[in-house]
Design a protein around this motif. Structure first.
Motif, PDB file in Angstrom:
ATOM      1  N   ALA A 299       0.844  -1.206   0.000  1.00  0.00           N
ATOM      2  CA  ALA A 299       0.000   0.000   0.000  1.00  0.00           C
ATOM      3  C   ALA A 299       0.877   1.253   0.000  1.00  0.00           C
ATOM      4  O   ALA A 299       0.617   2.202  -0.752  1.00  0.00           O
ATOM      5  N   ALA A 300       1.921   1.254   0.817  1.00  0.00           N
ATOM      6  CA  ALA A 300       2.846   2.395   0.854  1.00  0.00           C
ATOM      7  C   ALA A 300       3.558   2.542  -0.490  1.00  0.00           C
ATOM      8  O   ALA A 300       3.738   3.659  -1.000  1.00  0.00           O
ATOM      9  N   PHE A 301       3.949   1.409  -1.087  1.00  0.00           N
ATOM     10  CA  PHE A 301       4.599   1.459  -2.394  1.00  0.00           C
ATOM     11  C   PHE A 301       3.663   2.050  -3.448  1.00  0.00           C
ATOM     12  O   PHE A 301       4.111   2.805  -4.319  1.00  0.00           O
ATOM     13  N   LEU A 302       2.379   1.695  -3.395  1.00  0.00           N
ATOM     14  CA  LEU A 302       1.429   2.240  -4.370  1.00  0.00           C
ATOM     15  C   LEU A 302       1.394   3.764  -4.310  1.00  0.00           C
ATOM     16  O   LEU A 302       1.298   4.425  -5.351  1.00  0.00           O
ATOM     17  N   VAL A 303       1.493   4.309  -3.108  1.00  0.00           N
ATOM     18  CA  VAL A 303       1.524   5.769  -2.954  1.00  0.00           C
ATOM     19  C   VAL A 303       2.835   6.312  -3.524  1.00  0.00           C
ATOM     20  O   VAL A 303       2.836   7.256  -4.331  1.00  0.00           O
ATOM     21  N   LEU A 304       3.951   5.715  -3.128  1.00  0.00           N
ATOM     22  CA  LEU A 304       5.266   6.131  -3.628  1.00  0.00           C
ATOM     23  C   LEU A 304       5.339   5.983  -5.146  1.00  0.00           C
ATOM     24  O   LEU A 304       5.893   6.845  -5.843  1.00  0.00           O
ATOM     25  N   HIS A 305       4.770   4.915  -5.669  1.00  0.00           N
ATOM     26  CA  HIS A 305       4.779   4.653  -7.104  1.00  0.00           C
ATOM     27  C   HIS A 305       4.116   5.797  -7.882  1.00  0.00           C
ATOM     28  O   HIS A 305       4.631   6.239  -8.910  1.00  0.00           O
ATOM     29  N   GLY A 306       2.995   6.292  -7.369  1.00  0.00           N
ATOM     30  CA  GLY A 306       2.334   7.435  -8.007  1.00  0.00           C
ATOM     31  C   GLY A 306       3.231   8.661  -7.989  1.00  0.00           C
ATOM     32  O   GLY A 306       3.327   9.395  -8.985  1.00  0.00           O
ATOM     33  N   LEU A 307       3.912   8.882  -6.864  1.00  0.00           N
ATOM     34  CA  LEU A 307       4.837  10.024  -6.759  1.00  0.00           C
ATOM     35  C   LEU A 307       6.006   9.874  -7.734  1.00  0.00           C
ATOM     36  O   LEU A 307       6.442  10.861  -8.344  1.00  0.00           O
ATOM     37  N   LEU A 308       6.506   8.655  -7.895  1.00  0.00           N
ATOM     38  CA  LEU A 308       7.586   8.424  -8.860  1.00  0.00           C
ATOM     39  C   LEU A 308       7.133   8.742 -10.285  1.00  0.00           C
ATOM     40  O   LEU A 308       7.892   9.317 -11.070  1.00  0.00           O
ATOM     41  N   HIS A 309       5.901   8.373 -10.605  1.00  0.00           N
ATOM     42  CA  HIS A 309       5.388   8.692 -11.947  1.00  0.00           C
ATOM     43  C   HIS A 309       5.251  10.193 -12.139  1.00  0.00           C
ATOM     44  O   HIS A 309       5.505  10.701 -13.236  1.00  0.00           O
ATOM     45  N   ILE A 310       4.858  10.913 -11.102  1.00  0.00           N
ATOM     46  CA  ILE A 310       4.809  12.380 -11.195  1.00  0.00           C
ATOM     47  C   ILE A 310       6.215  12.924 -11.439  1.00  0.00           C
ATOM     48  O   ILE A 310       6.422  13.783 -12.292  1.00  0.00           O
ATOM     49  N   PHE A 311       7.190  12.396 -10.709  1.00  0.00           N
ATOM     50  CA  PHE A 311       8.577  12.836 -10.833  1.00  0.00           C
ATOM     51  C   PHE A 311       9.141  12.567 -12.232  1.00  0.00           C
ATOM     52  O   PHE A 311       9.818  13.418 -12.813  1.00  0.00           O
ATOM     53  N   PHE A 312       8.840  11.381 -12.776  1.00  0.00           N
ATOM     54  CA  PHE A 312       9.421  10.988 -14.063  1.00  0.00           C
ATOM     55  C   PHE A 312       8.600  11.450 -15.270  1.00  0.00           C
ATOM     56  O   PHE A 312       9.037  11.272 -16.407  1.00  0.00           O
ATOM     57  N   ASN A 313       7.444  12.078 -15.063  1.00  0.00           N
ATOM     58  CA  ASN A 313       6.604  12.408 -16.227  1.00  0.00           C
ATOM     59  C   ASN A 313       7.212  13.475 -17.139  1.00  0.00           C
ATOM     60  O   ASN A 313       6.752  13.662 -18.247  1.00  0.00           O
ATOM     61  N   SER A 314       8.252  14.152 -16.685  1.00  0.00           N
ATOM     62  CA  SER A 314       8.920  15.114 -17.563  1.00  0.00           C
ATOM     63  C   SER A 314      10.083  14.467 -18.335  1.00  0.00           C
ATOM     64  O   SER A 314      10.702  15.117 -19.174  1.00  0.00           O
ATOM     65  N   HIS A 315      10.368  13.192 -18.062  1.00  0.00           N
ATOM     66  CA  HIS A 315      11.432  12.483 -18.785  1.00  0.00           C
ATOM     67  C   HIS A 315      11.007  12.342 -20.247  1.00  0.00           C
ATOM     68  O   HIS A 315       9.856  12.035 -20.545  1.00  0.00           O
ATOM     69  N   PRO A 316      11.924  12.581 -21.176  1.00  0.00           N
ATOM     70  CA  PRO A 316      11.567  12.527 -22.601  1.00  0.00           C
ATOM     71  C   PRO A 316      10.991  11.179 -23.060  1.00  0.00           C
ATOM     72  O   PRO A 316      10.206  11.140 -24.006  1.00  0.00           O
TER      73      PRO A 316
END
Length: 137
Positions: free
Chosen positions: A84-101
């Motif tokens: 459950a904690a990973f699912l939250v972190l996973h969403g944050l990682l996708h926000i962080f990486f969404n500017s990656h080309p």
């Protein structure tokens, strides 16, 4: 039915929905070339990165399924809380990486899987915390 019993039933449902979004996201991640964004794997040739990405998921998913269904209550509870904690972190990682080309998770389904999982993780953690608080008082 007591409130605590209803929360436990709801917690299980929310967990399995979140866990399901994680599995579905991993299928979707192949279509969206997620290995092209992950540090280290993204340095590999594309076909090799795909193979490494898929192969790495076999033991990870097998271990998660085994731990989630463990007969040991403590192991099962800790694993579910960790996922459950990973699912939250996973969403944050996708926000962080969404500017990656090379980031390709732009579709509604992809985002529903990623952030739906995050919402499930948050709800699970809140319910777990509330249940723990009810036992501590």
């Amino acid at each position: 039915m007591s409130l605590c019993s209803m929360l436990r039933n709801m917690k299980d449902l929310v967990f399995y929905l979140g866990f399901g979004t994680l599995f579905a996201h991993e299928l979707d991640s192949i279509l969206n070339h997620e290995w092209r964004v992950i540090p280290i794997i993204r340095t590999l040739p594309d076909e090799t990165g795909l193979i490494v990405f898929i192969a790495a998921h076999i033991p990870i998913m097998a271990a998660l399924v085994a731990l989630v269904s463990s007969k040991n209550t403590r192991t099962r509870r800790m694993t579910r809380t960790g996922i459950a904690a990973f699912l939250v972190l996973h969403g944050l990682l996708h926000i962080f990486f969404n500017s990656h080309p090379a980031y390709e998770f732009t579709g509604m389904l992809s985002n529903a899987l990623i952030f739906g999982g995050s919402v499930s993780g948050i709800i699970y953690l809140v319910i777990e915390w509330n249940i723990k608080q009810s036992y501590d008082t």
